[in-house]
Scaffold this motif. Structure first.
Motif, PDB file in Angstrom:
ATOM      1  N   SER A 231       6.467  11.951  -4.418  1.00  0.00           N
ATOM      2  CA  SER A 231       5.336  11.431  -4.735  1.00  0.00           C
ATOM      3  C   SER A 231       5.499  10.329  -6.009  1.00  0.00           C
TER       4      SER A 231
ATOM      5  N   SER B 217       0.912  -1.325  -0.044  1.00  0.00           N
ATOM      6  CA  SER B 217      -0.029   0.014   0.142  1.00  0.00           C
ATOM      7  C   SER B 217       0.935   1.158  -0.051  1.00  0.00           C
ATOM      8  N   PRO B 218       0.359   2.334  -0.355  1.00  0.00           N
ATOM      9  CA  PRO B 218       1.085   3.398  -0.546  1.00  0.00           C
ATOM     10  C   PRO B 218       1.859   3.962   0.933  1.00  0.00           C
ATOM     11  N   GLU B 219       1.198   3.524   2.227  1.00  0.00           N
ATOM     12  CA  GLU B 219       1.751   3.814   3.466  1.00  0.00           C
ATOM     13  C   GLU B 219       2.785   2.664   3.673  1.00  0.00           C
ATOM     14  N   GLN B 220       2.630   1.594   3.253  1.00  0.00           N
ATOM     15  CA  GLN B 220       3.640   0.493   3.381  1.00  0.00           C
ATOM     16  C   GLN B 220       5.043   0.731   2.491  1.00  0.00           C
TER      17      GLN B 220
ATOM     18  N   ILE C  74       6.093   3.861   1.791  1.00  0.00           N
ATOM     19  CA  ILE C  74       6.983   4.845   2.316  1.00  0.00           C
ATOM     20  C   ILE C  74       7.792   4.177   3.606  1.00  0.00           C
ATOM     21  N   ASP C  75       7.197   3.231   4.222  1.00  0.00           N
ATOM     22  CA  ASP C  75       7.965   2.736   5.486  1.00  0.00           C
ATOM     23  C   ASP C  75       8.958   1.826   4.928  1.00  0.00           C
TER      24      ASP C  75
ATOM     25  N   GLN D  39       5.597   6.552  -5.684  1.00  0.00           N
ATOM     26  CA  GLN D  39       4.190   5.656  -5.761  1.00  0.00           C
ATOM     27  C   GLN D  39       4.059   5.214  -7.061  1.00  0.00           C
TER      28      GLN D  39
END
Length: 469
Positions: free
Chosen positions: A72, A31-34, A36-37, A75
């Motif tokens: 950005s 996912s986008p959050e995953q 970034i992490d 992603q």
């Protein structure tokens, strides 16, 4: 460093992905959050470190060199790479008889008719914009090698190479490109292909066939060609020969290719205007100069400014942010370098603070030749620096070998009739549809299109005088 994982199979909803161990073994999309992490690499920073010794703080400042702050575009490129990888495996299911027939043809160098081909992706951007950092960060989300032992209750011994990254050396020939491939596969599999083929008497065509066979037998998921602009067109046999080399991998070995380089790489696609499609059928991404008012710049500069290992840190204000942009011109590498040097200067001088004047001081003292390039960017005239020219400059006449300039000059100098006129008309239509044209350029191209339409029907030549480029 090669990452190796034991195969773990994930159920697939799409019928075309089901029953394919090469696809089922790829970890689920993040996912986008995953994401970034997974890709962010932030220095371990604590305010208490500001009281450490000068020597210790100087070492801490080196951490900025390894800092990764995903913007950005990460992603979008991750999503495209993931989709391209999965799609590339769809027609290479090792459990299917069609794949076995194709694999036999590749390994035996027998032409097997196939309507399927893999995609390609082009990622370009200014020098220092973070292309290699981006691609390395995204690749870290995948294991490079997946070891299969058993699938669906049956023995399936296979080392799947999910990706292979090839760094092209400067002024590379086609043979140098082949040897770089062998070196990369050796690093991944602890094999000995480079030693086997570096002193061989085999022709370059035979080496290319060997690459197809290796890609097929080791289930290579995608090839990443970094520093693509380093290919020497003349040494490699010309633009068309290079393009055919990569076409043969996507067509015969069915391996997607991701090309990464500065906009200077676009010179390889100038001779045949439509070859832009061959550059990136899966997509095209440009890491351009960050603009002062865009969110990515604000995210980057605010994140980097936190890393002040000086005893008297300052808050980021408008003057400091403007100074950072003026000196770095929105190039991430230059911004990180400025902050690193400014920290060191503040500690060594004893001022223990980073001011606008301190930033200007280290810029003048340490940026050397970079200052001339950044000055060109500041003035909006980077044409003398190929690796700083944005794609728009290349495509709109900033270089003598540009597709658009080449097309217009070709139309001026050649007498096209019949089918030749039809072909050039197609190139003109592509230019109108794909390029960000000025009003003058658009009018000229529209007139060219109408003229070629007439000459296509008449079978007569056409001359174009006074066309602006």
């Amino acid at each position: 460093m090669t990452t190796i994982a034991k195969a773990k199979y994930f159920p697939q909803r799409l019928p075309e992905n089901q029953g394919n161990p090469l696809i089922e073994a790829i970890p689920p999309r993040l996912s986008p959050e995953q994401l970034i992490d997974a890709v962010a690499r932030l220095p371990d920073f604590k305010s208490a470190q500001r009281d450490w010794t000068d020597y210790e703080r100087e070492l801490l400042i080196k951490r900025l060199e390894r800092c990764v702050i995903p913007l950005s575009v990460y992603q979008d490129i991750y999503a495209t790479i993931y989709t391209t990888l999965i799609a590339g495996y769809q027609d290479r299911n090792p459990m299917g008889s069609t794949t076995q027939h194709w694999l036999y043809g590749v390994t035996q160098n027998v032409q097997i008719n196939s309507k399927t081909t893999a995609d390609s992706l082009l990622i370009t951007g200014l020098s220092g914009a973070g292309k290699s950092t981006l691609i390395n960060s995204i690749l870290s989300c995948f294991p490079q090698i997946i070891e299969h032992e058993k699938y669906d209750g049956e023995c399936f011994l296979q080392k799947q190479v999910v990706y292979l990254k090839i760094d092209i050396p400067p002024d590379a020939s086609r043979k140098a490109l082949c040897l770089s491939f062998f070196s990369a596969i050796d690093d991944a599999l602890k094999a000995d292909y480079y030693h086997q083929f570096s002193n061989t008497r085999k022709s370059i065509d035979q080496l290319e066939t060997t690459i197809h066979q290796i890609c097929a037998s080791h289930c290579v998921g995608m090839l990443i060609i970094d520093e693509f602009q380093n290919l020497n067109v003349a040494k490699a046999g010309g633009e068309e020969v290079i393009l055919q080399f990569f076409d043969s991998i996507t067509n015969n070995a069915k391996v997607p290719i991701i090309k990464v380089g500065t906009p200077a790489a676009l010179r390889l696609f100038s001779a045949k205007f439509r070859s832009g499609r061959r550059a990136g059928s899966a997509g095209f991404y440009e890491l351009s100069q960050l603009k002062r008012d865009e969110q990515d710049w604000k995210t980057l500069v605010r994140a980097v400014w936190k890393y002040q290992w000086v005893k008297n840190p300052r808050k980021l204000d408008g003057q400091l942010e403007n100074t950072l942009y003026e000196l770095s011109q929105g190039i991430p590498f230059c911004l990180f370098k400025l902050m690193q040097l400014a920290n060191l200067e503040a500690i060594s001088s004893g001022t223990e603070t980073i001011s606008a004047s301190a930033l200007r001081k280290v810029y003048k003292q340490h940026f050397g030749l970079l200052r001339h390039a950044l000055s060109s960017l500041r003035k909006g005239n980077p044409k003398q620096y190929e690796d700083l020219m944005p794609v728009s400059v290349w495509l709109e006449g900033g270089h003598s070998s540009l597709p658009l300039g080449h097309l217009i000059n070709l139309a001026k100098s050649e007498d096209f009739r019949g089918e030749a006129a039809k072909e050039i008309k197609g190139h003109v239509e592509d230019a109108i549809a794909e390029f960000d044209l000025s009003a003058s350029q658009r009018r000229h191209l529209q007139r060219m299109k109408k003229s070629f339409e007439a000459k296509e029907a008449e079978g007569k030549g056409s001359e174009f005088l006074g066309i602006e480029s």
